[in-house]
Design an enzyme around this catalytic site. Structure first.
Site, PDB file in Angstrom:
ATOM      1  N   TYR A 169       0.826  -1.213   0.000  1.00 45.46           N
ATOM      2  CA  TYR A 169       0.000   0.000   0.000  1.00 45.46           C
ATOM      3  C   TYR A 169       0.864   1.268   0.000  1.00 45.46           C
ATOM      4  O   TYR A 169       0.354   2.363  -0.235  1.00 45.46           O
ATOM      5  CB  TYR A 169      -0.945   0.053   1.219  1.00 45.46           C
ATOM      6  CG  TYR A 169      -1.937  -1.080   1.350  1.00 45.46           C
ATOM      7  CD1 TYR A 169      -2.142  -1.994   0.321  1.00 45.46           C
ATOM      8  CD2 TYR A 169      -2.691  -1.240   2.511  1.00 45.46           C
ATOM      9  CE1 TYR A 169      -3.057  -3.034   0.460  1.00 45.46           C
ATOM     10  CE2 TYR A 169      -3.607  -2.274   2.648  1.00 45.46           C
ATOM     11  CZ  TYR A 169      -3.776  -3.175   1.620  1.00 45.46           C
ATOM     12  OH  TYR A 169      -4.682  -4.209   1.770  1.00 45.46           O
ATOM     13  N   HIS A 181       0.400 -11.718   1.910  1.00 47.27           N
ATOM     14  CA  HIS A 181      -0.692 -10.935   1.298  1.00 47.27           C
ATOM     15  C   HIS A 181      -1.563 -11.778   0.363  1.00 47.27           C
ATOM     16  O   HIS A 181      -2.765 -11.596   0.305  1.00 47.27           O
ATOM     17  CB  HIS A 181      -0.101  -9.736   0.557  1.00 47.27           C
ATOM     18  CG  HIS A 181      -1.049  -8.590   0.421  1.00 47.27           C
ATOM     19  ND1 HIS A 181      -0.665  -7.282   0.441  1.00 47.27           N
ATOM     20  CD2 HIS A 181      -2.391  -8.554   0.245  1.00 47.27           C
ATOM     21  CE1 HIS A 181      -1.719  -6.494   0.301  1.00 47.27           C
ATOM     22  NE2 HIS A 181      -2.774  -7.244   0.168  1.00 47.27           N
TER      23      HIS A 181
HETATM   24  N1  LIG Z   1      -5.757  -8.722   1.827  1.00 43.87           N
HETATM   25  C1  LIG Z   1      -6.157  -8.217   0.684  1.00 43.87           C
HETATM   26  O1  LIG Z   1      -5.850  -8.724  -0.403  1.00 43.87           O
HETATM   27  C2  LIG Z   1      -7.034  -6.991   0.700  1.00 43.87           C
HETATM   28  C3  LIG Z   1      -7.701  -6.617  -0.477  1.00 43.87           C
HETATM   29  C4  LIG Z   1      -8.536  -5.502  -0.404  1.00 43.87           C
HETATM   30  C5  LIG Z   1      -8.669  -4.791   0.777  1.00 43.87           C
HETATM   31  N2  LIG Z   1      -7.967  -5.161   1.888  1.00 43.87           N
HETATM   32  C6  LIG Z   1      -8.072  -4.390   3.154  1.00 43.87           C
HETATM   33  O2  LIG Z   1      -9.450  -4.228   3.470  1.00 43.87           O
HETATM   34  C7  LIG Z   1      -9.753  -2.848   3.584  1.00 43.87           C
HETATM   35  C8  LIG Z   1     -11.195  -2.593   3.184  1.00 43.87           C
HETATM   36  O3  LIG Z   1     -11.443  -2.993   1.856  1.00 43.87           O
HETATM   37  P1  LIG Z   1     -11.542  -1.957   0.641  1.00 43.87           P
HETATM   38  O4  LIG Z   1     -10.787  -0.707   0.938  1.00 43.87           O
HETATM   39  O5  LIG Z   1     -11.165  -2.736  -0.573  1.00 43.87           O
HETATM   40  O6  LIG Z   1     -13.087  -1.669   0.487  1.00 43.87           O
HETATM   41  P2  LIG Z   1     -14.327  -1.274   1.409  1.00 43.87           P
HETATM   42  O7  LIG Z   1     -13.892  -0.936   2.793  1.00 43.87           O
HETATM   43  O8  LIG Z   1     -15.344  -2.306   1.184  1.00 43.87           O
HETATM   44  O9  LIG Z   1     -14.858  -0.004   0.655  1.00 43.87           O
HETATM   45  C9  LIG Z   1     -14.225   1.233   0.647  1.00 43.87           C
HETATM   46  C10 LIG Z   1     -15.132   2.158  -0.165  1.00 43.87           C
HETATM   47  O10 LIG Z   1     -16.402   2.292   0.510  1.00 43.87           O
HETATM   48  C11 LIG Z   1     -16.653   3.649   0.765  1.00 43.87           C
HETATM   49  N3  LIG Z   1     -17.303   3.738   2.074  1.00 43.87           N
HETATM   50  C12 LIG Z   1     -16.721   3.694   3.297  1.00 43.87           C
HETATM   51  N4  LIG Z   1     -17.626   3.801   4.271  1.00 43.87           N
HETATM   52  C13 LIG Z   1     -18.831   3.920   3.669  1.00 43.87           C
HETATM   53  C14 LIG Z   1     -20.149   4.068   4.158  1.00 43.87           C
HETATM   54  N5  LIG Z   1     -20.413   4.109   5.473  1.00 43.87           N
HETATM   55  N6  LIG Z   1     -21.167   4.164   3.237  1.00 43.87           N
HETATM   56  C15 LIG Z   1     -20.922   4.113   1.926  1.00 43.87           C
HETATM   57  N7  LIG Z   1     -19.662   3.971   1.406  1.00 43.87           N
HETATM   58  C16 LIG Z   1     -18.635   3.877   2.272  1.00 43.87           C
HETATM   59  C17 LIG Z   1     -15.325   4.341   0.725  1.00 43.87           C
HETATM   60  O11 LIG Z   1     -15.464   5.673   0.305  1.00 43.87           O
HETATM   61  P3  LIG Z   1     -14.688   6.922   0.999  1.00 43.87           P
HETATM   62  O12 LIG Z   1     -13.307   6.488   1.296  1.00 43.87           O
HETATM   63  O13 LIG Z   1     -14.771   7.961  -0.091  1.00 43.87           O
HETATM   64  O14 LIG Z   1     -15.478   7.298   2.216  1.00 43.87           O
HETATM   65  C18 LIG Z   1     -14.571   3.532  -0.328  1.00 43.87           C
HETATM   66  O15 LIG Z   1     -14.913   3.975  -1.624  1.00 43.87           O
HETATM   67  C19 LIG Z   1      -8.701  -2.199   2.693  1.00 43.87           C
HETATM   68  O16 LIG Z   1      -8.605  -0.816   2.914  1.00 43.87           O
HETATM   69  C20 LIG Z   1      -7.495  -2.997   3.057  1.00 43.87           C
HETATM   70  O17 LIG Z   1      -6.967  -2.554   4.301  1.00 43.87           O
HETATM   71  C21 LIG Z   1      -7.181  -6.273   1.873  1.00 43.87           C
END
Ligand SMILES: NC(=O)c1ccc[n+]([C@@H]2O[C@H](COP(=O)([O-])OP(=O)(O)OC[C@H]3O[C@@H](n4cnc5c(N)ncnc54)[C@H](OP(=O)(O)O)[C@@H]3O)[C@@H](O)[C@H]2O)c1
Length: 259
Positions: free
Chosen positions: A52, A108
Site C-alpha cells: 500500500y 498478502h
Molecule cells: N488482503 C487483501 O488482499 C485486501 C484486499 C482488499 C482490501 N484489503 C483491506 O481491506 C480494507 C477494506 O477494503 P476496501 O478498501 O477494498 O473496500 P471497502 O472498505 O469495502 O470499501 C471502501 C469504499 O467504501 C466507501 N465507504 C466507506 N464507508 C462507507 C459508508 N459508510 N457508506 C458508503 N460507502 C462507504 C469508501 O469511500 P470513501 O473512502 O470515499 O469514504 C470507499 O470507496 C482495505 O482498505 C485494506 O486494508 C485487503
C-alpha cells in the site's frame, strides 16, 4: 490493550478488535488524516500492507495520535513478489511503521502456491517477537492445510474477501474448525448498499445499510476492516455497538449470497 470494541483472542498476541480500519488506496496526507480521525474516533486496529506504500503515514499518525502503541492492533502484509526476502521486508515494514513488532503479519496472497518455506520465515518472525501473531490472506482452506501439514503451525488468521453476497457457511465453518480467525475485507465494494433487505433492516434499527453490513460481520464473529477517507463515514462505521441483529435478520442477510 484497551478493549474499545469486542476482540477475538489470538494465542500469544493481543486480542484482535472485530472492527479495524482499512487503509488501501490511501497515501500521503489523506492516509495520515484518515488514520488520525480513525484513532480519535476509537478504532484500535489498523490494517496496512507493504504494497500500500502508506506504512510511514500509518506509523506517523499512530505516534502523533497520543494513543499508546500497545493499545492499537497493527497488521501489515508481505508482498508475494518479495516472498524470498521476507525477513528484509518485515524489517522495512517495522522501520516504516516505527514499531518494534506488528500485532499481525500476513502473507498478502499465495506467492504462486501455499509456500511452506515462506511460512517458516513467518514462524521464525513470531518466535523472534517481531510479529505477535502470523497469518495469511487470500488462501484457500486447502492452502491453509498445506501450511499446517508441512510445518505443524496453522495460520492464526486468514484475511479474505467477505460480504453478504459472498457469504459461504462452509468457508466460515472450515476456518472455525481449524481455529483460524476469519477476517473479511472489502465489505462495501462487494455489497449493493441499496439492496432492499439491507435497507429494510437498516430502517428497522435507524441505522444505514453500511452499518448493517458491518454489524452482520460482527454477529458472525468475522473481523471486518472498512476503509473510508471521509470523516463522517469513518466515525459511522465504528458506531455499530448501539444495535444488534436478530437471528432472523442475520439469516436474511446470509440469504443475499449469490449461490
Ligand atoms: N488482503 C487483501 O488482499 C485486501 C484486499 C482488499 C482490501 N484489503 C483491506 O481491506 C480494507 C477494506 O477494503 P476496501 O478498501 O477494498 O473496500 P471497502 O472498505 O469495502 O470499501 C471502501 C469504499 O467504501 C466507501 N465507504 C466507506 N464507508 C462507507 C459508508 N459508510 N457508506 C458508503 N460507502 C462507504 C469508501 O469511500 P470513501 O473512502 O470515499 O469514504 C470507499 O470507496 C482495505 O482498505 C485494506 O486494508 C485487503
Amino acid at each position: 490493550m484497551t478493549e474499545s470494541f469486542p476482540t477475538v483472542p489470538l494465542d500469544g498476541a493481543p486480542g484482535m478488535p472485530l472492527i479495524g480500519f482499512g487503509t488501501w488506496l490511501m497515501s500521503g496526507s489523506e492516509c495520515y488524516e484518515a488514520v488520525r480521525t480513525a484513532l480519535d474516533a476509537g478504532y484500535r486496529h489498523l490494517d496496512t500492507a507493504a504494497i500500500y506504500r502508506n506504512e510511514p503515514e500509518v506509523g506517523r499518525a499512530l505516534r502523533d495520535s497520543g494513543v499508546d502503541r500497545d493499545e492499537v492492533f497493527v497488521t501489515t502484509k508481505l508482498p508475494p513478489p518479495r516472498a524470498d526476502q521476507a525477513d528484509q521486508v518485515l524489517a522495512g515494514s517495522l522501520d516504516a511503521l516505527g514499531v518494534d513488532a506488528v500485532d499481525l503479519w500476513l502473507v498478502h496472497w499465495p506467492p504462486g502456491g501455499a509456500r511452506p518455506d515462506v511460512w517458516e520465515r513467518f514462524v521464525a518472525a513470531r518466535e523472534a517477537g517481531r510479529a505477535r501473531a502470523i497469518g495469511v490472506s487470500n488462501y484457500s482452506l486447502e492452502q491453509v492445510d498445506e501450511l499446517t501439514g508441512a510445518t505443524g503451525v496453522t495460520p492464526q488468521v486468514n484475511q479474505v474477501s467477505w460480504a453478504p453476497p459472498l457469504y459461504d457457511p462452509a468457508v466460515e465453518a472450515g476456518h472455525r474448525d481449524r481455529g483460524v480467525v476469519l477476517e473479511g475485507y472489502s465489505p462495501f465494494k462487494n455489497t449493493d448498499l441499496g439492496d432492499p433487505v439491507l435497507r429494510e433492516v437498516a430502517d428497522a434499527h435507524g441505522v444505514t445499510p453500511a452499518q448493517v453490513v458491518l454489524r452482520w460481520h460482527v454477529e458472525h464473529g468475522v473481523v471486518v476492516i472498512p476503509k473510508s477517507a471521509t470523516p463522517e463515514r469513518i466515525r459511522a462505521n465504528l458506531a455499530i455497538d448501539g444495535f444488534s441483529l436478530s437471528d432472523d435478520e442475520v439469516a436474511r442477510i446470509d440469504g443475499l449470497a449469490e449461490v
